[in-house]
Design a protein around this motif. Structure first.
Motif, PDB file in Angstrom:
ATOM      1  N   ALA A   3      56.389 -41.529 -14.518  1.00  0.00           N
ATOM      2  CA  ALA A   3      56.314 -40.889 -15.838  1.00  0.00           C
ATOM      3  C   ALA A   3      57.708 -40.459 -16.282  1.00  0.00           C
ATOM      4  O   ALA A   3      58.729 -40.842 -15.720  1.00  0.00           O
ATOM      5  CB  ALA A   3      55.365 -39.692 -15.769  1.00  0.00           C
ATOM      6  N   ASP A   4      57.723 -39.635 -17.309  1.00  0.00           N
ATOM      7  CA  ASP A   4      58.973 -39.135 -17.851  1.00  0.00           C
ATOM      8  C   ASP A   4      59.666 -38.229 -16.834  1.00  0.00           C
ATOM      9  O   ASP A   4      59.014 -37.474 -16.109  1.00  0.00           O
ATOM     10  CB  ASP A   4      58.683 -38.355 -19.143  1.00  0.00           C
ATOM     11  N   GLU A   5      61.059 -38.279 -16.820  1.00  0.00           N
ATOM     12  CA  GLU A   5      61.800 -37.482 -15.842  1.00  0.00           C
ATOM     13  C   GLU A   5      61.644 -35.978 -16.077  1.00  0.00           C
ATOM     14  O   GLU A   5      61.873 -35.178 -15.170  1.00  0.00           O
ATOM     15  CB  GLU A   5      63.292 -37.853 -15.881  1.00  0.00           C
ATOM     16  N   SER A   6      61.277 -35.575 -17.293  1.00  0.00           N
ATOM     17  CA  SER A   6      61.099 -34.153 -17.557  1.00  0.00           C
ATOM     18  C   SER A   6      59.966 -33.571 -16.712  1.00  0.00           C
ATOM     19  O   SER A   6      59.995 -32.401 -16.330  1.00  0.00           O
ATOM     20  CB  SER A   6      60.817 -33.919 -19.045  1.00  0.00           C
ATOM     21  N   ILE A   7      58.963 -34.391 -16.392  1.00  0.00           N
ATOM     22  CA  ILE A   7      57.884 -33.947 -15.516  1.00  0.00           C
ATOM     23  C   ILE A   7      58.421 -33.730 -14.104  1.00  0.00           C
ATOM     24  O   ILE A   7      58.047 -32.778 -13.417  1.00  0.00           O
ATOM     25  CB  ILE A   7      56.733 -34.968 -15.523  1.00  0.00           C
ATOM     26  N   LEU A   8      59.333 -34.600 -13.679  1.00  0.00           N
ATOM     27  CA  LEU A   8      59.940 -34.432 -12.364  1.00  0.00           C
ATOM     28  C   LEU A   8      60.742 -33.134 -12.294  1.00  0.00           C
ATOM     29  O   LEU A   8      60.748 -32.450 -11.273  1.00  0.00           O
ATOM     30  CB  LEU A   8      60.866 -35.624 -12.062  1.00  0.00           C
ATOM     31  N   ILE A   9      61.421 -32.796 -13.382  1.00  0.00           N
ATOM     32  CA  ILE A   9      62.201 -31.552 -13.410  1.00  0.00           C
ATOM     33  C   ILE A   9      61.287 -30.348 -13.219  1.00  0.00           C
ATOM     34  O   ILE A   9      61.565 -29.453 -12.415  1.00  0.00           O
ATOM     35  CB  ILE A   9      62.987 -31.445 -14.736  1.00  0.00           C
ATOM     36  N   SER A  10      60.184 -30.334 -13.944  1.00  0.00           N
ATOM     37  CA  SER A  10      59.239 -29.223 -13.818  1.00  0.00           C
ATOM     38  C   SER A  10      58.612 -29.203 -12.423  1.00  0.00           C
ATOM     39  O   SER A  10      58.460 -28.137 -11.817  1.00  0.00           O
ATOM     40  CB  SER A  10      58.143 -29.346 -14.877  1.00  0.00           C
ATOM     41  N   LEU A  11      58.259 -30.360 -11.912  1.00  0.00           N
ATOM     42  CA  LEU A  11      57.631 -30.432 -10.592  1.00  0.00           C
ATOM     43  C   LEU A  11      58.580 -29.925  -9.514  1.00  0.00           C
ATOM     44  O   LEU A  11      58.182 -29.161  -8.627  1.00  0.00           O
ATOM     45  CB  LEU A  11      57.216 -31.875 -10.307  1.00  0.00           C
ATOM     46  N   SER A  12      59.836 -30.331  -9.589  1.00  0.00           N
ATOM     47  CA  SER A  12      60.806 -29.880  -8.581  1.00  0.00           C
ATOM     48  C   SER A  12      61.046 -28.381  -8.667  1.00  0.00           C
ATOM     49  O   SER A  12      61.289 -27.723  -7.653  1.00  0.00           O
ATOM     50  CB  SER A  12      62.132 -30.632  -8.758  1.00  0.00           C
ATOM     51  N   PHE A  13      60.978 -27.818  -9.870  1.00  0.00           N
ATOM     52  CA  PHE A  13      61.192 -26.382 -10.037  1.00  0.00           C
ATOM     53  C   PHE A  13      60.037 -25.563  -9.460  1.00  0.00           C
ATOM     54  O   PHE A  13      60.241 -24.494  -8.880  1.00  0.00           O
ATOM     55  CB  PHE A  13      61.378 -26.058 -11.518  1.00  0.00           C
TER      56      PHE A  13
END
Length: 873
Positions: free
Chosen positions: A305-315
């Motif tokens: 998916a979009d990398e912004s989801i990865l940012i939220s998931l990692s946070f």
């Protein structure tokens, strides 16, 4: 613009002339807007207001006939008018404000929203009056076409909701909200309704929420616009906290499950973040049967998916692993750990060394998102240590920690540097595993990383020195030979930069080094560097930080010869230095010595060199000394230091009589009054100085202990060739500590001296000769205690009974009664008695220089000798 060349190298060729013409044209272009901005007489006349008008009348006039900038100014001043005259402001000014806001621009609207909020916070009017006068104006502009204006009014409304009564909320906000949340309304109106619903939930009972608010919530969660669904999803956390666990499980959780499968990525992201924040509300069954499968699916699809989801998931990964920790199977536990490790190296597998100008913008944007993911992983690293258990750190997470500490991007290393102390605490006895990473971050090329690390550097070094694999490891970082070079290199790198605050903080933190490395290492690797900074650095806070740290190094130095060398350097290179700037720093150092050392130490070495600066040719030095004199006098004990008090009086008299600088003279007069009011300490304990005397006695005991440890070290080295460990030193220091907590404050304490102790061995005899008792024995003390009470009034007076001609006033300086036992020369601590006596520093009064004759930073060197301390008759 082209920089103009030097006059000697002027080039009058045709090409250069064209260049000069271009410069002149640029200057004229810059100047034109200034000319256009000048006001014509007609414009000035329109902006002029009669000075005789009151504030209310002027506000009404400007809102009616003034220009927009004047109306905005009136609205910004509305809170002041409300505080000054609320009745007239509501009656006359507020109606004009309403009229102006109908046609107002963005700036006036934003100003009005801020002023209305300020009036609410100031409580200038009652809630009833505020609701009647301001609430309708706020509601009217909620759906302004400008998003910024609409959000400003919404923030004001949300603050108003906090204080409005329930009935007002129901009639003025909740009832109209039913129509505002319908699909027939604009998207902006429905977005505003979502945020208001999230705020209203905590204001009503469960029955009202279930009947009137939850149907609107469900409707907005199923809105046709993804923006509305996402906004409502983010409000579900507030709603869940307001409706309780049962309604959350039956109403909110099904909506979240549905929204987590939404076609819009922003909606899925909002649902995921809300689920993570609500983990504590759900029980174990809900977590294992409902939430865990959702999270697992979310993680599996995140890379596609979009990398912004990865940012939220990692946070949120740390919070997620903590919330689901008890329900993971071993396989799931391993999968989540591997997922975290993969995120920690995301984007590092790509080829490096490429030219950024040749990379497509979308690839650069993707790399920035990958950096944010790794930064979030660094932020969550302490949580992941708890997740795997600190015992498994070396096998499971050390390689990941190594990668984060060596990440090519500064934000990632900066974040892991912030977390380094937490990681060290969690590892406890396994902290030795990350020794090399500490060295790596200390040597980092970015000062931002170093600045983040040194915030907790003393605590980190303490953990490093006391922890470790071996339980018999000494309290030194002997297993980390690269530490001292890394610390010195870090300081030099900070000194070479323009970030002096980082340099100052680093020097302050280096004060912890005596507790973690040996005295010799500090002497040979850090002490001279502190001197150099004090002598050459141009930043005053940095110089002061170096001075204080040097005093702490001196305080814990374990070798008598080294201590005397440092003291001699301080007196000769600073106190008697050619530069008045160095002499000012000497006075700063004296202030730190008074704070850190015992009174007897300061009186022995620094009292006379300090007060002899009253003869300094530079007015600023004499002025600084005047400010320091009260602290200098506080180090004296009567009657032992009567001769030093006489020296102080003589210097003050000389300043009063001979000072020519009016600023210094004014400060001298104020200082004399302050000195006159001071109460002085006695050799024996007094009630009024009980705690301070105990503290000073403890300082002096520790200073004496340093000498004793030096003697014992020499004996031990002669016996077996091994130095004494710091653990033995700390134990000895604790054993000789005065038990202040166990003593009542109103009972005088007496510590027996060597005369009251019968040594049983030769070692005891040696130690008894090295230690000077700081108080009388019981018999002598109680015999004198009656005199102490009788003479309390005399001992507390400090008067200068000297009448100074020409000042028009008499300053009183009286000496204390000499009825107490004096400190003779043998009572001076043996740790302060050098093998080779320091040069004396007694300056004659005849060689004084006119203070006006030298105002430069460098003055002629002055001859001075250190006057040895004499015993009282």
């Amino acid at each position: 613009m082209h920089p103009p060349p030097p006059a000697a190298a002027m080039d009058f060729s045709q090409n250069r002339l064209f260049g000069y013409m271009e410069d002149l044209q640029e200057l004229t272009i810059i100047e034109r807007p200034v000319r256009r901005s000048l006001k014509t007489p007609e414009e000035i006349e329109r902006l002029t207001v009669d000075e005789d008008l009151s504030d209310i009348e002027r506000a009404v006039y400007l809102l009616s006939a003034g220009q927009d900038v004047q109306g905005t100014s009136v609205i910004a001043n509305l809170p002041f008018l409300m505080r000054q005259n609320p009745t007239e402001t509501l009656r006359r000014v507020l109606p004009k404000v309403r009229e102006a806001l109908h046609v107002a621009g963005v700036e006036m609207q934003l100003t009005a929203a801020m002023s209305f909020l300020t009036i609410l916070q100031d409580e200038s009017v009652s809630i009833h009056a505020y609701t009647h006068s301001f609430l309708q104006v706020i509601l009217l502009h909620l759906e302004h076409r400008d998003t910024g204006v609409s959000n400003a009014w919404l923030e004001t409304l949300l603050s108003v909701i906090e204080v409005l009564p329930k009935e007002t909320l129901r009639h003025e906000i909740l009832n109209p909200l039913v129509s505002k949340a319908q699909l027939s309304q604009t998207v902006q109106s429905r977005l505003v309704s979502c945020k208001i619903l999230g705020k209203l939930t905590n204001k009503f009972d469960a029955h009202t929420i279930k009947r009137e608010i939850l149907p609107l919530v469900k409707s907005l969660c199923q809105d046709v616009e993804y923006e509305v669904r996402s906004c409502m999803c983010r409000q579900l956390e507030n709603i869940a906290q307001g409706i309780g666990t049962e309604l959350t499980k039956s109403v909110v959780l099904p909506e979240l499950i549905e929204l987590s499968r939404d076609e819009g990525s922003s909606v899925r992201l909002a649902a995921f973040e809300t689920l993570v924040n609500l983990l504590d509300i759900f029980d174990t069954d809900d977590r294992s049967q409902t939430i865990l499968p959702l999270v697992k699916s979310f993680c599996e699809k995140s890379f596609k998916a979009d990398e912004s989801i990865l940012i939220s998931l990692s946070f949120h990964l740390g919070k997620l692993c903590h919330g689901l920790y008890g329900i993971f199977t071993p396989d799931q536990h391993l999968r989540f750990l591997e997922f975290y490790k993969k995120l920690c190296t995301l984007g590092l597998q790509q080829e490096n060394g490429h030219n950024e100008n040749q990379i497509p913008p979308q690839i650069l944007e993707q790399e920035k998102k990958y950096i944010s993911v790794r930064k979030n992983c660094a932020y969550n690293f302490p949580a992941m240590i708890v997740f795997v258990d600190p015992k498994n750190f070396h096998m499971e997470l050390y390689s990941t920690f190594f990668c984060l500490c060596h990440d090519p991007e500064v934000p990632v290393r900066y974040t892991i540097a912030i977390c380094f102390y937490e990681v060290s605490k969690l590892l406890n006895s396994g902290v030795y595993l990350i020794h090399k990473e500490l060295i790596t971050l200390l040597q980092d090329e970015s000062l931002e990383v170093l600045d983040a690390l040194i915030d907790h550097l003393p605590e980190i070094l303490e953990l490093m020195s006391t922890g470790g694999e071996s339980s018999v490891q000494e309290n030194k970082l002997s297993s980390l030979p690269d530490l001292i070079p890394a610390l010195t290199a870090a300081e030099q790198r900070a000194a070479a930069s323009l970030k002096w605050r980082t340099h100052e903080k680093l020097l302050q933190k280096y004060a912890c080094l005596p507790h973690v490395i040996s005295s010799d290492q500090i002497y040979y690797r850090f002490l001279q560097r502190m001197f150099t900074i004090m002598m050459t650095n141009n930043v005053l806070p940095v110089q002061k930080a170096a001075s204080r740290t040097l005093c702490i190094f001196l305080r814990y130095n374990r070798k008598q010869e080294q201590r005397h060398e440092v003291i001699q350097k301080l007196i000769e290179q600073l106190g008697q230095g050619k530069s008045y700037w160095n002499r000012l720093r000497f006075l700063d150092t004296c202030e730190f010595i008074i704070e850190i050392f015992s009174k007897s130490f300061f009186c022995k070495y620094f009292f006379l060199p300090a007060i002899e600066l009253t003869h300094d040719p530079v007015a600023n030095v004499r002025m600084k000394l005047c400010y320091l004199l009260p602290k200098v006098k506080s180090t004296l004990k009567i009657p032992a230091d009567k001769h030093l008090l006489q020296q102080l009086e003589m210097c003050v008299r000389k300043l009063l009589c001979q000072e020519k600088d009016k600023d210094v003279l004014a400060i001298v007069k104020r200082t004399v009054l302050e000195l006159d009011r001071m109460e002085m300490s006695m050799d024996a304990f007094q009630k009024k100085f009980y705690e301070k005397d105990l503290l000073d006695q403890e300082k002096e005991r520790e200073e004496l202990l340093l000498l004793e440890m030096e003697q014992l070290e020499k004996e031990k080295q002669q016996n077996d060739g091994r130095p004494m460990s710091d653990k033995m030193f700390e134990k000895k220091r604790r054993d000789t500590k005065t038990p202040t907590q166990s003593l009542p404050k109103n009972i005088p304490i007496s510590v027996p001296g060597p005369s009251s102790v019968t040594p049983s061995t030769s070692k005891e005899i040696k130690k008894s000769k090295l230690i000077r008792s700081q108080s009388f024995n019981n018999q002598a003390f109680h015999a004198k205690y009656g005199n102490l009470e009788k003479c309390a009034s005399k001992s507390s007076t400090t008067g200068y009974t000297t009448s100074v001609s020409g000042l028009g006033k008499t300053s009183v300086l009286s000496l204390t009664d000499d009825s107490f036992r004096t400190r003779n020369a043998s009572s001076v601590p043996s740790s302060f008695s050098p093998n080779t006596p320091l040069p004396s520093t007694s300056r004659g009064t005849g060689n004084s220089v006119d203070p006006k004759s030298s105002g430069s930073k460098d003055t002629q060197p002055r001859k001075a000798t250190l006057k040895s301390r004499k015993s009282n008759p």
